[in-house]
Design an enzyme around this catalytic site. Sequence first.
Site: not given
Length: 433
Positions: A14-15, A106, A133, A188, A191, A202, A206, A303
Site C-alpha cells: 500500500t504505502v 512504528k 505515527v 488499505g 496492518e 498499534d 505510536k 492509507g
Amino acid sequence: MAEVLGVALVGCGTVGTGVARILRDHSDRLAQRGGRAVELRHVVVRDAGKPRDAAVLGALVGTSSEVAIADPAVHVVVELVGGTTVARGVVLAALAAGKHVVTANKALLAAHGPEIFEAARKAERVVCFEAAVAGGVPIIRALAESLAANQVTALQGILNGTSNFILTAMADRGVSYADALGEAQRLGYAEADPTLDVDGSDAAHKLAVLAQIAFGVTPKSGDIEKVGIDRVQATDIRFARELGYTIKLLAEAWTDGPEVALHVAPVLLRHTDMLAQVRGAHNAIQVTGDIVGETLYQGPGAGMMPTASSVVADLLDLAVGRAQRTFAAAKLWSTAPRGFTLTPSEKVRSRFYLRLSVADQPGVLAEVCRMLAEQGISIASVIQHEESATTAHGVPLVIMTHTAETGRFRAAVRHIAGLPSVVEPPVYYSVAG
Ligand code: NAP
Ligand code: HSE
C-alpha cells in the site's frame, strides 16, 4: 544540481506504491524542493511475480534486499515491509552499508529503537520516521522541531486510523464491527495483522515513539497499558451518545512532575470535544507544551497517499541535508537522561463510565453505591431504563462517577464484579474532561 538521491524501496504494498507514484508524478517539484533529483532505483518485494502499479515497474523489481542495499547508486533505503523481524534485518543492514533509512514502521521503532538508533549513530547515518505515527499528519516534526522550546506536559491522540474508522462506522452508520473492519482492510488502513489495530497495540507502538521524543522514555512491551476497541459494544456506544459522549480510542501520556503514565484505551469524549469530531481514518493529536499551551494536529492517519506523503517528505529532508542535522541534535533513543520515569496509570485521576448487568431486584443499586463509596468515589449520575427487559443477562445499569483515582476505581469494580446480583463482567471506560 547535486548528485541524484537514489532510493530503494524494500516492501512495496500500500504505502510503497504510493511512494513510487509520488516519485514518478512529481519528480520536477521534488527536484526543485530537494535541490536534487530523487530517483527510485530498486523495489524489493516478497513475490516478484505479483502484478504491480506502473509507477513501481520503472525501477528494478526483485526479491533481494541485499542486492538493492549493495548498489552504490542507492543512498536511501525505505523500509516498508512492516513487522519486526525482516524489517529489523533490512534496516540494520542498510545502516551498516552506509545508507540512510526512512521507515513507516512504528512496531519496529517501539521494539528496537535503541539498537537501530545506536547503529545509525555508529554508521553516521540517519533514520527518518515521519510516516510511523499518524500517517500524513506531521506530528514527528511538530514535536521534535516546532515545539522544541517546550516541555510537553500532556499528550492525547487518536493514533489508529483503523480503530477510528470502525468506531465512526458503528456510531454514524450502524455498521457492524466485522463489516467495518473489512472495509478498513479493503481501503488499505489496517496492518497486515489487523489484531494490532483493534487490540490497541498499534496505537501503543505510536505512543511509545511520541513518548521517546516528548519525554525521552523508552517503554518496553507491557509498560503501556492498552485496551483496544475489539470489546467496545454497540450498547456502550448508544449509552455514551445518550449521555452526550462519543467513544474514541485514545493514546494518552499523563505527567505528574517527573512521572509519565502511558496508556491506550477507549475513552468517552463530550460530543463538543475537538477530538470527538475526528472521523473515519483521520488521526488527531492534542499536545500541551509548558510554553505554547494546547495545540492540535489533525489529518489523514492511514492509507496509501497520506502515508506516502510523509515518507517522501523524509526523502526531501535527506536530499536537502536537513534530516542529517536534526537527527544529530535530537539524540533519540540514546542513553542521555531526560529526567522522566514511567509510572503505572493507577494514580491517574479521571471520571468513569461504568455499565453493569444486574439482576432487577431491591438493594442492588445500594450495594453498588456502597462499594464505590468505600473507595471514596462519588456518583454523578445513574441510568436504568424503566422499559429495560429483564433477561438472563440482567438489566443494564449505567453509572457516571465524579473524578477518582484509577486504582481506587478499579478496586471498587473488582468488588462490584463479585456481587451475586452482578450477572456479567462490568464494562468501564474513563471519561475525558
Ligand atoms: P503492505 O501493503 O502489507 O506491504 C508490505 C510489502 O512488504 C509488500 O510489498 C510485500 O511484498 C513486502 N514484503 C513482505 N515480506 C517481505 C519480505 N520478507 N521481503 C521483502 N518484502 C516483503 O503494508 P503497508 O500497508 O504498505 O505497510 C508498510 C509499513 O508501513 C508497515 O510498517 C505499516 O505499519 C506502515 N504504515 C502503514 C500505513 C497504512 O496506512 N497502510 C500507514 C502508516 C504506516 P509483496 O508485495 O510481494 O506481498
Ligand atoms: N494500521 C494503521 C492505522 C496504519 O490504522 O492507523 C497507520 O499507521
